[in-house]
Write an enzyme that holds these catalytic residues in place. Structure first.
Site, PDB file in Angstrom:
ATOM      1  N   GLU A 202      -3.594  -8.605   3.261  1.00 54.20           N
ATOM      2  CA  GLU A 202      -3.418  -9.114   4.620  1.00 54.20           C
ATOM      3  C   GLU A 202      -4.577  -8.778   5.546  1.00 54.20           C
ATOM      4  O   GLU A 202      -4.643  -9.283   6.678  1.00 54.20           O
ATOM      5  CB  GLU A 202      -2.124  -8.557   5.222  1.00 54.20           C
ATOM      6  CG  GLU A 202      -2.182  -7.128   5.749  1.00 54.20           C
ATOM      7  CD  GLU A 202      -2.109  -6.056   4.667  1.00 54.20           C
ATOM      8  OE1 GLU A 202      -2.125  -4.863   5.029  1.00 54.20           O
ATOM      9  OE2 GLU A 202      -2.028  -6.414   3.476  1.00 54.20           O
TER      10      GLU A 202
ATOM     11  N   LYS B  87     -11.946   8.270  -1.609  1.00 55.40           N
ATOM     12  CA  LYS B  87     -11.167   7.137  -1.137  1.00 55.40           C
ATOM     13  C   LYS B  87     -11.488   5.877  -1.928  1.00 55.40           C
ATOM     14  O   LYS B  87     -12.655   5.581  -2.195  1.00 55.40           O
ATOM     15  CB  LYS B  87     -11.459   6.909   0.351  1.00 55.40           C
ATOM     16  CG  LYS B  87     -10.588   5.848   1.008  1.00 55.40           C
ATOM     17  CD  LYS B  87     -10.889   5.770   2.499  1.00 55.40           C
ATOM     18  CE  LYS B  87      -9.950   4.798   3.200  1.00 55.40           C
ATOM     19  NZ  LYS B  87     -10.208   4.723   4.651  1.00 55.40           N
TER      20      LYS B  87
ATOM     21  N   SER C   1      -7.825   0.379   0.562  1.00 57.82           N
ATOM     22  CA  SER C   1      -8.222   1.451   1.467  1.00 57.82           C
ATOM     23  C   SER C   1      -7.166   2.545   1.354  1.00 57.82           C
ATOM     24  O   SER C   1      -6.195   2.570   2.102  1.00 57.82           O
ATOM     25  CB  SER C   1      -8.314   0.929   2.905  1.00 57.82           C
ATOM     26  OG  SER C   1      -8.647   1.960   3.797  1.00 57.82           O
TER      27      SER C   1
ATOM     28  N   ARG D  24     -14.898   3.842  12.315  1.00 61.93           N
ATOM     29  CA  ARG D  24     -14.074   4.923  12.871  1.00 61.93           C
ATOM     30  C   ARG D  24     -14.374   6.252  12.191  1.00 61.93           C
ATOM     31  O   ARG D  24     -14.586   7.273  12.849  1.00 61.93           O
ATOM     32  CB  ARG D  24     -12.596   4.561  12.693  1.00 61.93           C
ATOM     33  CG  ARG D  24     -11.602   5.631  13.135  1.00 61.93           C
ATOM     34  CD  ARG D  24     -10.256   5.399  12.458  1.00 61.93           C
ATOM     35  NE  ARG D  24     -10.365   5.521  11.006  1.00 61.93           N
ATOM     36  CZ  ARG D  24      -9.501   4.972  10.143  1.00 61.93           C
ATOM     37  NH1 ARG D  24      -8.477   4.260  10.586  1.00 61.93           N
ATOM     38  NH2 ARG D  24      -9.670   5.140   8.850  1.00 61.93           N
TER      39      ARG D  24
ATOM     40  N   CYS E 259       0.826  -1.214   0.000  1.00 58.79           N
ATOM     41  CA  CYS E 259       0.000   0.000   0.000  1.00 58.79           C
ATOM     42  C   CYS E 259       0.864   1.269   0.000  1.00 58.79           C
ATOM     43  O   CYS E 259       1.583   1.507  -0.961  1.00 58.79           O
ATOM     44  CB  CYS E 259      -0.996  -0.020   1.155  1.00 58.79           C
ATOM     45  SG  CYS E 259      -2.365   1.140   0.903  1.00 58.79           S
TER      46      CYS E 259
ATOM     47  N   HIS F 151      -4.510  -4.386   0.202  1.00 59.38           N
ATOM     48  CA  HIS F 151      -4.275  -4.932   1.544  1.00 59.38           C
ATOM     49  C   HIS F 151      -4.755  -6.373   1.614  1.00 59.38           C
ATOM     50  O   HIS F 151      -5.738  -6.692   2.297  1.00 59.38           O
ATOM     51  CB  HIS F 151      -5.005  -4.091   2.588  1.00 59.38           C
ATOM     52  CG  HIS F 151      -4.314  -2.815   2.942  1.00 59.38           C
ATOM     53  ND1 HIS F 151      -3.149  -2.763   3.679  1.00 59.38           N
ATOM     54  CD2 HIS F 151      -4.625  -1.529   2.644  1.00 59.38           C
ATOM     55  CE1 HIS F 151      -2.777  -1.502   3.839  1.00 59.38           C
ATOM     56  NE2 HIS F 151      -3.647  -0.738   3.217  1.00 59.38           N
TER      57      HIS F 151
END
Length: 305
Positions: free
Chosen positions: A238, A163, A193, A250, A142, A236
């Site tokens: 992972e 985003k 992300s 969040r 990333c 990502h």
């Protein structure tokens, strides 16, 4: 892991054409086996969560892997206890005399900053330069991928209008069917992300680089150098099942503008449990990297790097 076959077995050509990794008897008999040494440079603030995500993938192969953890000395982490860092992590001055089979540079939540304004940028540049002579193959993730492409090749990042957030379908570049993606389906999914991107036109201008995988929606996913010493992964793989949900919750709680992550919640309903579409591809990506670019390639004696 490879399958060991007799020399000159008729099935060899068929297996190799199907991207099945085979090893001839002669090579198998001369192999030396030892644990792989991998260094994880963890730039994420939630270090325990991130190290767990990567260890889960590194541990899902028959290979024995020894992992060292590193954080930057020029920025004091605020979301991880000093006790944890002292017990499990080291800084660059402690590891720079060692050599490693592989290294992973994680992402970091600093996309809004120009690279040079990141608090630990100078130290990260020193580490990335060191990796060229002390690490056989490095996996950049990333923001770590964007930072690596910028440092090594001068490739810029660009702000996105909103985003890139969700789980997106990807395909393998048919002209560059790399070993990193052996065994992958024609379409596979990866979480993204990020607020910035790298662009096709910039990569194409660098003859040492190849675009290995991309998405019609989220753009370039994987870039590799021609030697297999550096890989740059913009997504990502992972991530845990609930990582995107945690990021979404969040931002909502902080009143930030955020869209529902695509292809994640059933019917785009955040009240429902997310659907995991990327786990098998993630395990295969890391298994292939460890096998084909670390285990099969590094010298038995790391001092020969």
């Amino acid at each position: 892991m490879p399958i060991k076959i007799p020399n000159n077995l008729p099935a060899t050509n068929i297996l190799e054409s199907e991207n099945i990794f085979v090893m001839y008897e002669d090579r198998a008999y001369t192999q030396d086996i030892r644990p792989l040494k991998v260094l994880l440079l963890n730039l994420m603030p939630t270090k325990i969560t991130t190290e767990t995500q990567f260890l889960r993938l590194l541990g899902n192969t028959p290979l024995q892997v020894e992992v060292d953890f590193m954080y930057t000395a020029t920025y004091a982490p605020t979301h991880t206890s000093q006790e944890h860092l002292i017990k499990f992590y080291e800084t660059f001055d402690k590891v720079q005399s060692r050599k490693y089979d592989g290294m992973i540079i994680t992402g970091a939540p600093v996309e809004h900053l120009p690279f040079e304004q990141v608090a630990y940028w100078d130290e990260l540049c020193q580490i990335m330069e060191w990796s060229k002579s002390h690490v056989y193959s490095t996996l950049h993730i990333c923001w770590g991928a964007q930072a690596g492409l910028y440092y090594h090749y001068g490739i810029p990042k660009y702000d996105l209008p909103q985003k890139m957030f969700g789980v997106f379908p990807h395909k393998i570049d048919s002209a560059n069917r790399d070993k990193l993606f052996r065994g992958f389906d024609d379409i596979f999914y990866v979480p993204h992300s990020r607020h910035t991107e790298i662009r096709h036109k910039d990569i194409e201008q660098i003859p040492e680089l190849r675009i290995l995988s991309e998405s019609d929606i989220s753009g370039i996913y994987a870039v590799g150098d021609v030697q297999g010493k550096q890989f740059f992964i913009t997504g990502h793989s992972e991530y845990d099942p609930l990582t995107l949900k945690s990021e979404y919750d969040r931002d909502v709680s902080q009143g930030l503008p955020i869209q529902i992550p695509q292809n994640y919640f059933p019917n785009d309903d955040p009240a429902q449990s997310p659907i995991v579409l990327w786990r098998s591809a993630a395990n295969l990506l890391f298994a292939n990297w460890l096998n084909y670019y670390v285990y099969q390639e590094t010298p038995f004696d790391l001092s020969r790097l």
